[in-house]
Design a protein around this motif. Structure first.
Motif, mmCIF file in Angstrom:
data_model
loop_
_atom_site.group_PDB
_atom_site.id
_atom_site.type_symbol
_atom_site.label_atom_id
_atom_site.label_comp_id
_atom_site.label_asym_id
_atom_site.label_seq_id
_atom_site.Cartn_x
_atom_site.Cartn_y
_atom_site.Cartn_z
ATOM 1 N N SER A 127 0.460 -1.866 0.295
ATOM 2 C CA SER A 127 0.766 -0.119 -0.022
ATOM 3 C C SER A 127 1.135 0.819 0.230
ATOM 4 O O SER A 127 2.225 0.840 0.285
ATOM 5 C CB SER A 127 -0.847 0.095 1.204
ATOM 6 N N HIS A 128 -0.051 1.984 -0.570
ATOM 7 C CA HIS A 128 1.135 3.544 -0.071
ATOM 8 C C HIS A 128 0.509 4.755 0.874
ATOM 9 O O HIS A 128 -0.849 4.644 0.587
ATOM 10 C CB HIS A 128 0.537 4.622 -1.333
ATOM 11 N N ASN A 129 0.438 4.568 2.404
ATOM 12 C CA ASN A 129 0.045 5.788 2.974
ATOM 13 C C ASN A 129 -1.513 4.773 3.794
ATOM 14 O O ASN A 129 -1.794 5.818 3.703
ATOM 15 C CB ASN A 129 0.121 7.186 2.320
ATOM 16 N N ILE A 130 -1.030 3.694 3.568
ATOM 17 C CA ILE A 130 -2.317 2.953 3.869
ATOM 18 C C ILE A 130 -2.128 2.543 5.874
ATOM 19 O O ILE A 130 -0.775 2.072 5.673
ATOM 20 C CB ILE A 130 -3.153 2.195 3.418
ATOM 21 N N SER A 131 -2.867 2.913 6.606
ATOM 22 C CA SER A 131 -2.400 2.272 7.937
ATOM 23 C C SER A 131 -3.426 1.651 9.022
ATOM 24 O O SER A 131 -4.975 2.381 8.368
ATOM 25 C CB SER A 131 -1.742 3.655 8.857
ATOM 26 N N TRP A 132 -3.640 0.237 8.875
ATOM 27 C CA TRP A 132 -4.298 -0.398 9.689
ATOM 28 C C TRP A 132 -5.023 -0.218 11.220
ATOM 29 O O TRP A 132 -3.735 -0.306 12.339
ATOM 30 C CB TRP A 132 -4.798 -1.748 9.009
ATOM 31 N N GLN A 133 -5.696 0.662 11.585
ATOM 32 C CA GLN A 133 -5.827 1.195 13.076
ATOM 33 C C GLN A 133 -6.162 0.116 13.555
ATOM 34 O O GLN A 133 -7.232 -1.046 13.637
ATOM 35 C CB GLN A 133 -6.918 3.008 13.149
ATOM 36 N N SER A 134 -5.666 -0.186 14.653
ATOM 37 C CA SER A 134 -6.487 -1.241 15.980
ATOM 38 C C SER A 134 -7.115 -0.562 16.754
ATOM 39 O O SER A 134 -7.194 1.264 16.589
ATOM 40 C CB SER A 134 -4.844 -1.362 16.684
ATOM 41 N N VAL A 135 -7.816 -1.410 17.544
ATOM 42 C CA VAL A 135 -9.145 -0.053 18.309
ATOM 43 C C VAL A 135 -8.606 -0.506 20.316
ATOM 44 O O VAL A 135 -8.630 -1.603 20.222
ATOM 45 C CB VAL A 135 -10.355 -1.084 17.868
ATOM 46 N N ARG A 157 -17.018 -4.336 17.782
ATOM 47 C CA ARG A 157 -14.896 -4.236 17.184
ATOM 48 C C ARG A 157 -14.450 -5.526 16.238
ATOM 49 O O ARG A 157 -14.001 -4.845 15.038
ATOM 50 C CB ARG A 157 -14.582 -4.568 18.381
ATOM 51 N N SER A 158 -14.821 -6.230 16.179
ATOM 52 C CA SER A 158 -13.779 -7.653 15.486
ATOM 53 C C SER A 158 -14.481 -7.386 13.343
ATOM 54 O O SER A 158 -13.837 -7.092 13.313
ATOM 55 C CB SER A 158 -13.738 -9.224 16.249
ATOM 56 N N GLN A 159 -15.620 -6.743 13.981
ATOM 57 C CA GLN A 159 -16.540 -7.052 12.485
ATOM 58 C C GLN A 159 -15.846 -5.427 11.716
ATOM 59 O O GLN A 159 -15.690 -5.446 11.060
ATOM 60 C CB GLN A 159 -18.053 -6.601 12.853
ATOM 61 N N GLN A 160 -15.423 -4.642 13.009
ATOM 62 C CA GLN A 160 -15.744 -3.032 12.024
ATOM 63 C C GLN A 160 -14.504 -3.147 11.834
ATOM 64 O O GLN A 160 -13.395 -2.720 10.571
ATOM 65 C CB GLN A 160 -15.787 -2.482 13.255
ATOM 66 N N LEU A 161 -13.481 -4.002 12.431
ATOM 67 C CA LEU A 161 -11.748 -5.112 12.144
ATOM 68 C C LEU A 161 -11.930 -5.295 10.508
ATOM 69 O O LEU A 161 -11.224 -4.970 9.660
ATOM 70 C CB LEU A 161 -11.031 -4.931 12.723
ATOM 71 N N HIS A 162 -12.640 -6.026 10.998
ATOM 72 C CA HIS A 162 -12.446 -6.948 9.614
ATOM 73 C C HIS A 162 -13.342 -5.940 8.324
ATOM 74 O O HIS A 162 -12.670 -6.388 6.932
ATOM 75 C CB HIS A 162 -14.019 -8.018 9.583
ATOM 76 N N ASP A 163 -14.094 -5.305 8.281
ATOM 77 C CA ASP A 163 -15.464 -3.897 6.772
ATOM 78 C C ASP A 163 -14.054 -3.723 6.956
ATOM 79 O O ASP A 163 -14.273 -3.273 5.757
ATOM 80 C CB ASP A 163 -16.294 -3.341 8.136
ATOM 81 N N GLU A 164 -13.072 -3.008 7.830
ATOM 82 C CA GLU A 164 -11.927 -1.881 7.514
ATOM 83 C C GLU A 164 -10.598 -2.869 6.060
ATOM 84 O O GLU A 164 -10.685 -2.100 5.400
ATOM 85 C CB GLU A 164 -12.017 -1.517 8.563
ATOM 86 N N PHE A 165 -10.468 -3.819 7.205
ATOM 87 C CA PHE A 165 -9.579 -4.249 6.086
ATOM 88 C C PHE A 165 -10.169 -4.680 4.840
ATOM 89 O O PHE A 165 -9.456 -4.790 4.222
ATOM 90 C CB PHE A 165 -8.972 -5.819 6.748
ATOM 91 N N GLU A 166 -11.505 -5.173 4.408
ATOM 92 C CA GLU A 166 -11.995 -5.048 2.994
ATOM 93 C C GLU A 166 -12.019 -4.277 2.580
ATOM 94 O O GLU A 166 -11.133 -4.348 1.773
ATOM 95 C CB GLU A 166 -13.392 -5.613 3.192
ATOM 96 N N LYS A 167 -12.637 -2.380 3.218
ATOM 97 C CA LYS A 167 -11.772 -1.764 2.164
ATOM 98 C C LYS A 167 -10.059 -1.411 1.961
ATOM 99 O O LYS A 167 -9.891 -1.088 1.016
ATOM 100 C CB LYS A 167 -12.442 -0.348 2.873
ATOM 101 N N ILE A 168 -9.461 -1.591 3.223
ATOM 102 C CA ILE A 168 -8.313 -1.402 2.745
ATOM 103 C C ILE A 168 -7.206 -2.364 0.939
ATOM 104 O O ILE A 168 -6.609 -1.477 0.847
ATOM 105 C CB ILE A 168 -7.327 -1.557 4.091
ATOM 106 N N LEU A 169 -8.072 -3.599 1.682
ATOM 107 C CA LEU A 169 -7.652 -4.276 0.552
ATOM 108 C C LEU A 169 -8.467 -3.475 -1.198
ATOM 109 O O LEU A 169 -7.232 -3.397 -2.244
ATOM 110 C CB LEU A 169 -8.461 -5.561 0.432
#
Length: 156
Positions: A71-79, A101-113
């Protein structure tokens, strides 16, 4: 995890150029993240449990490393799972309940992909960036297989 084996398999498809291999791998990655499994008399559950995106494990480590490599300038924020509270001048930590919480992290990761896929497809295609990422990710896979397991990895 299986993700590392899939990565190795896709990267060995030399009939595809590096860009096509990366897009294919991301497609497979997205499908693994979305796939569900259902047993008799039970609800459908994610094939990769949502908790895998929250707790420390190889799946989460692979997700984080993939982001770093491609990625370019993407970070996956922990909660935050705890908060500090002062009681009588002494700091203690309390668990923050969040059923999503876990669902939100999952959804965020899919957006990152999806974002990584779009970044890798921007013209002109940066083949050097992808090659460096592949080399780094393969190196991480090798290091994580040898340093964190005492048993051999079997490939069928």
């Amino acid at each position: 995890p299986i993700l590392c084996m899939v990565f190795q398999f896709v990267m060995d498809r030399y009939e595809l150029n590096v860009h096509e291999r990366m897009l294919l791998f991301i497609d497979v990655y997205e499908e693994l993240c979305r796939e569900t499994i259902q047993f008799d008399r039970s609800m459908a559950r994610p094939l990769v449990l949502n908790a895998c995106y929250f707790k420390s494990n190889k799946w989460k480590d692979a997700c984080e490393m993939f982001i770093k490599c491609f990625s370019h300038n993407i970070s996956w924020q922990s909660v935050k799972a705890t908060k500090s509270v002062k009681v009588n001048g002494k700091t203690t930590y309390e668990y923050i309940r969040d059923d999503n919480r876990s669902q939100q992290l999952h959804d965020e990761f899919e957006k990152i992909l999806k974002t990584i896929k779009a970044q890798l497809s921007q013209k002109p295609i940066n083949y050097n960036f992808m090659q460096k990422g592949i080399k780094l990710f393969k190196s991480w896979i090798q290091d994580s297989n040898t340093s964190t397991t005492n048993t051999p990895t079997y490939y069928y």
